[in-house]
Design a protein around this motif. Structure first.
Motif, PDB file in Angstrom:
ATOM      1  N   GLU A 389       0.870  -1.172   0.000  1.00  0.00           N
ATOM      2  CA  GLU A 389       0.000   0.000   0.000  1.00  0.00           C
ATOM      3  C   GLU A 389       0.908   1.223   0.000  1.00  0.00           C
ATOM      4  OE1 GLU A 389      -1.564   0.746   4.167  1.00  0.00           O
ATOM      5  OE2 GLU A 389      -0.689  -1.251   4.393  1.00  0.00           O
ATOM      6  N   PRO A 390       0.368   2.402  -0.304  1.00  0.00           N
ATOM      7  CA  PRO A 390       1.199   3.612  -0.203  1.00  0.00           C
ATOM      8  C   PRO A 390       1.629   3.847   1.245  1.00  0.00           C
ATOM      9  CG  PRO A 390      -0.809   4.033  -1.463  1.00  0.00           C
ATOM     10  CD  PRO A 390      -0.978   2.691  -0.833  1.00  0.00           C
ATOM     11  N   ILE A 391       2.866   4.250   1.433  1.00  0.00           N
ATOM     12  CA  ILE A 391       3.345   4.568   2.773  1.00  0.00           C
ATOM     13  C   ILE A 391       3.235   6.082   2.972  1.00  0.00           C
ATOM     14  CG2 ILE A 391       5.780   4.628   2.020  1.00  0.00           C
ATOM     15  CD1 ILE A 391       6.510   3.590   4.854  1.00  0.00           C
ATOM     16  N   ASN A 392       2.541   6.499   4.030  1.00  0.00           N
ATOM     17  CA  ASN A 392       2.382   7.930   4.285  1.00  0.00           C
ATOM     18  C   ASN A 392       3.712   8.517   4.766  1.00  0.00           C
ATOM     19  OD1 ASN A 392       1.676   6.192   6.577  1.00  0.00           O
ATOM     20  ND2 ASN A 392       1.540   8.123   7.729  1.00  0.00           N
ATOM     21  N   PRO A 393       3.976   9.800   4.491  1.00  0.00           N
ATOM     22  CA  PRO A 393       5.269  10.407   4.844  1.00  0.00           C
ATOM     23  C   PRO A 393       5.632  10.255   6.318  1.00  0.00           C
ATOM     24  CG  PRO A 393       4.056  11.853   3.369  1.00  0.00           C
ATOM     25  CD  PRO A 393       3.122  10.742   3.729  1.00  0.00           C
ATOM     26  N   GLU A 394       4.641  10.336   7.216  1.00  0.00           N
ATOM     27  CA  GLU A 394       4.937  10.212   8.648  1.00  0.00           C
ATOM     28  C   GLU A 394       5.505   8.830   8.975  1.00  0.00           C
ATOM     29  OE1 GLU A 394       1.974  13.295   7.857  1.00  0.00           O
ATOM     30  OE2 GLU A 394       2.016  11.159   7.369  1.00  0.00           O
ATOM     31  N   ALA A 395       4.892   7.776   8.407  1.00  0.00           N
ATOM     32  CA  ALA A 395       5.382   6.422   8.636  1.00  0.00           C
ATOM     33  C   ALA A 395       6.751   6.226   7.998  1.00  0.00           C
ATOM     34  CB  ALA A 395       4.386   5.400   8.085  1.00  0.00           C
ATOM     35  N   TRP A 396       6.929   6.799   6.800  1.00  0.00           N
ATOM     36  CA  TRP A 396       8.226   6.715   6.113  1.00  0.00           C
ATOM     37  C   TRP A 396       9.318   7.307   6.995  1.00  0.00           C
ATOM     38  CZ3 TRP A 396      12.537   9.125   4.388  1.00  0.00           C
ATOM     39  CH2 TRP A 396      13.214   8.621   3.267  1.00  0.00           C
ATOM     40  N   LEU A 397       9.089   8.481   7.533  1.00  0.00           N
ATOM     41  CA  LEU A 397      10.096   9.168   8.342  1.00  0.00           C
ATOM     42  C   LEU A 397      10.391   8.421   9.645  1.00  0.00           C
ATOM     43  CD1 LEU A 397       8.862  12.802   7.649  1.00  0.00           C
ATOM     44  CD2 LEU A 397      11.082  11.852   6.956  1.00  0.00           C
ATOM     45  N   TRP A 398       9.347   7.830  10.241  1.00  0.00           N
ATOM     46  CA  TRP A 398       9.547   7.046  11.469  1.00  0.00           C
ATOM     47  C   TRP A 398      10.393   5.805  11.160  1.00  0.00           C
ATOM     48  CZ3 TRP A 398       8.714   2.276  13.670  1.00  0.00           C
ATOM     49  CH2 TRP A 398       8.704   2.211  15.073  1.00  0.00           C
ATOM     50  N   TYR A 399      10.071   5.139  10.085  1.00  0.00           N
ATOM     51  CA  TYR A 399      10.801   3.958   9.610  1.00  0.00           C
ATOM     52  C   TYR A 399      12.275   4.318   9.395  1.00  0.00           C
ATOM     53  CZ  TYR A 399      10.783  -0.423   6.708  1.00  0.00           C
ATOM     54  OH  TYR A 399      10.961  -1.680   6.177  1.00  0.00           O
ATOM     55  N   TYR A 400      12.473   5.429   8.721  1.00  0.00           N
ATOM     56  CA  TYR A 400      13.825   5.908   8.390  1.00  0.00           C
ATOM     57  C   TYR A 400      14.629   6.218   9.656  1.00  0.00           C
ATOM     58  CZ  TYR A 400      17.430   8.934   6.303  1.00  0.00           C
ATOM     59  OH  TYR A 400      18.618   9.508   5.908  1.00  0.00           O
ATOM     60  N   LYS A 401      13.973   6.868  10.619  1.00  0.00           N
ATOM     61  CA  LYS A 401      14.681   7.336  11.813  1.00  0.00           C
ATOM     62  C   LYS A 401      14.896   6.244  12.847  1.00  0.00           C
ATOM     63  CE  LYS A 401      14.603  10.962  15.348  1.00  0.00           C
ATOM     64  NZ  LYS A 401      13.893  12.175  15.861  1.00  0.00           N
ATOM     65  N   TYR A 402      13.855   5.471  13.161  1.00  0.00           N
ATOM     66  CA  TYR A 402      13.931   4.566  14.302  1.00  0.00           C
ATOM     67  C   TYR A 402      14.280   3.128  13.933  1.00  0.00           C
ATOM     68  CZ  TYR A 402      12.032   8.491  16.831  1.00  0.00           C
ATOM     69  OH  TYR A 402      11.862   9.733  17.380  1.00  0.00           O
ATOM     70  N   ILE A 403      14.020   2.738  12.692  1.00  0.00           N
ATOM     71  CA  ILE A 403      14.437   1.397  12.257  1.00  0.00           C
ATOM     72  C   ILE A 403      15.748   1.506  11.485  1.00  0.00           C
ATOM     73  CG2 ILE A 403      13.778  -0.716  11.051  1.00  0.00           C
ATOM     74  CD1 ILE A 403      12.029   0.125  13.541  1.00  0.00           C
ATOM     75  N   GLY A 404      15.827   2.432  10.559  1.00  0.00           N
ATOM     76  CA  GLY A 404      17.055   2.602   9.770  1.00  0.00           C
ATOM     77  C   GLY A 404      18.110   3.455  10.431  1.00  0.00           C
TER      78      GLY A 404
END
Length: 510
Positions: A389-404
């Motif tokens: 599904e499309p990933i919303n920018p907020e989830a993208w940024l959280w993924y980037y910061k806290y997982i990556g």
């Protein structure tokens, strides 16, 4: 509402550039150059990719296009399991781990490429002993386990067409799919595990096949050894079948256009569509997109959190990934049980390098809070993927910061059951924007058009279409060619995804 969301996405302009060390390692460093070359010579591009795989006989022609029907690698002979297993065993990877399976209690099971090939051959011979032959359909209703994956591969080994049904579906949904495929054999497990409970699967199968005379046998992976005590001759013990079968099974020589599997995807009305994928083109594109998008290398540990009941499981847990010869993690059960740290604990333990999951899961973990992933060492991660599904920018940024930890690349992939493989995606060497999937994969020609097929200007809403065929495309809808043809005729002359869902997208000139 859709247009409001699109307006928000248009305002996302910040680009996130990949770290130098990821760019240097990436298979593709100059996307624009390779894409331009692929468009100029589509057939030559895919022929070069196909040379990386094994063929019993090479193709006479790369593409035969009789709108709206395509044939890829015409005249070629292969077997996808040979490329997923035998090829690696013969090249020194017999003892390399293919899968690490973990259940909710952290019980672990590993299987090497050599052991997996032997298991697949035993299941294949077992299915043969039940009368299954090339072209027969086998329905698989199992959790994401090594046994389920081996059963899929066993079908492909002997040329049977598998139809995997998500093990969370009801008896009604299962029956519809078994009935439409006219499955000769159903393979199931006695139960699956979720949130500390055993979810009965065998009873669901019994109810689903009641009165279906064409189902000749039900093969049951009896996990605790007590599920078949009072069952009749219709039921076959999976473990006994495997134990008694030979570990040698020559792969069926398959034409590139021979059917590989049916996967049912729900329409908005009527019965589910049986999307039919064939052997050669699907093999080539899933292999290559896995290699390029996830930047897979010999030493990578890869983890896709999908279920094998979906196309993501088929393409990016089984076929595309095994064709690349890497080690995969698979899990059974809920992602947040026994606690919300489960997934991150496995990333730390197995030193996972490539992690592919859905935005829904990321948003769930956001609600639990970043303290859970921050408890674990996730420094092994290099590539993060988004799918489904499309990933919303907020989830993208959280993924980037806290997982990556702001050191990983996020590859946001757009594709569908019907496409078989990635169509629009970020690749690791290319900058990304939160919430935007990126560029078309090589040879893929998307366009944003109005309802009459006219191209719309940049930054305007329209319908996404694909202008030309691609190797992993569906070949038809099982028993319903008219449903397939609608994909190409809703907007004349081009392939229109989301046939019955009128979702529109912006023409982003990025």
């Amino acid at each position: 509402m859709a247009e409001e969301k699109s307006e928000v996405l248009l305002k996302i302009q910040e680009k996130y550039y990949p770290p130098k060390e990821i760019v240097e390692r990436a298979w593709i460093k100059d996307y624009e150059k390779v894409y331009e070359e692929s468009i100029k010579d589509r057939e030559g591009f895919w022929a070069k990719v196909a040379e990386e795989l094994h063929w019993f006989k090479k193709w006479d022609k790369v593409l035969e296009w009789n709108f709206p029907y395509a044939k890829w690698f015409v005249g070629a002979k292969t077997n996808i399991t040979y490329n997923c297993l035998d090829r690696h065993v013969q090249n020194g990877k017999r003892n390399k781990v293919a899968y690490i399976y973990v259940d909710e209690n952290d019980n672990e099971k590993k299987i090497t490429y050599g052991e997996l090939l032997e298991l697949v051959n035993r299941i294949a011979n077992g299915l043969k002993s039940l009368g299954v032959k090339k072209g027969d359909r086998v329905s698989i209703y199992m959790p994401t386990t090594i046994e389920a994956i081996a059963t899929m591969l066993a079908c492909a080994r002997i040329g049977a067409i598998h139809s995997v049904v998500f093990a969370g579906f009801s008896e009604g949904a299962l029956r519809t799919r078994i009935e439409d495929a006219k499955a000769k054999v159903v393979v199931t497990a006695s139960y699956t595990q979720r949130r500390g409970k055993k979810i009965d699967l065998l009873t669901t199968v019994e109810r689903a096949i009641d009165g279906l005379d064409f189902v000749e046998k039900v093969v049951v992976w009896d996990r605790d050894g007590d599920a078949l005590e009072e069952k009749g001759g219709l039921f076959v013990d999976f473990n006994e079948m495997v134990k008694n079968a030979s570990p040698e099974c020559e792969p069926e020589v398959m034409d590139a256009e021979d059917p590989l599997f049916i996967l049912y995807t729900s329409g908005t009305t009527g019965k589910p569509k049986g999307v039919l994928h064939t052997t050669g083109g699907y093999m080539v594109q899933t292999y290559y997109t896995s290699k390029i998008v996830f930047d897979l290398h010999e030493d990578d540990i890869y983890w896709c959190t999908a279920d094998i009941g979906w196309i993501t499981g088929h393409s990016y847990i089984v076929y595309g990934i095994l064709a690349n010869g890497v080690t995969s993690v698979i899990t059974e059960g809920a992602p947040d049980y026994p606690d919300p740290g489960r997934w991150w604990r496995y990333v730390e333990k197995y030193r996972v390098n490539v992690f592919y999951t859905a935005p829904t899961a990321i948003r769930m973990f956001m609600r639990y809070g970043e303290e859970w992933p921050m408890k674990y060492d996730l420094s092994s991660l290099r590539i993060l993927g988004s799918v489904g599904e499309p990933i919303n920018p907020e989830a993208w940024l959280w993924y980037y910061k806290y997982i990556g930890r702001e050191k990983c690349v996020i590859v946001d992939t757009w594709w569908q059951t019907e496409t078989g493989a990635h169509m629009i995606t970020t690749i690791p060497s290319y900058p990304a924007k939160p919430g935007k999937a990126g560029k078309p994969f090589f040879t893929i020609e998307p366009e944003i058009v109005d309802k009459d097929g006219n191209k719309v200007p940049p930054n305007t809403v329209g319908f996404l279409v694909i202008k030309s065929p691609w190797p992993s495309m569906l070949r038809t809808c099982w028993g319903e060619p008219e449903r397939y043809e609608k994909y190409w005729n809703t907007i004349k002359g081009v392939w229109r995804p989301s046939l019955l869902r009128r979702r529109r997208v912006h023409n982003d000139p990025r």
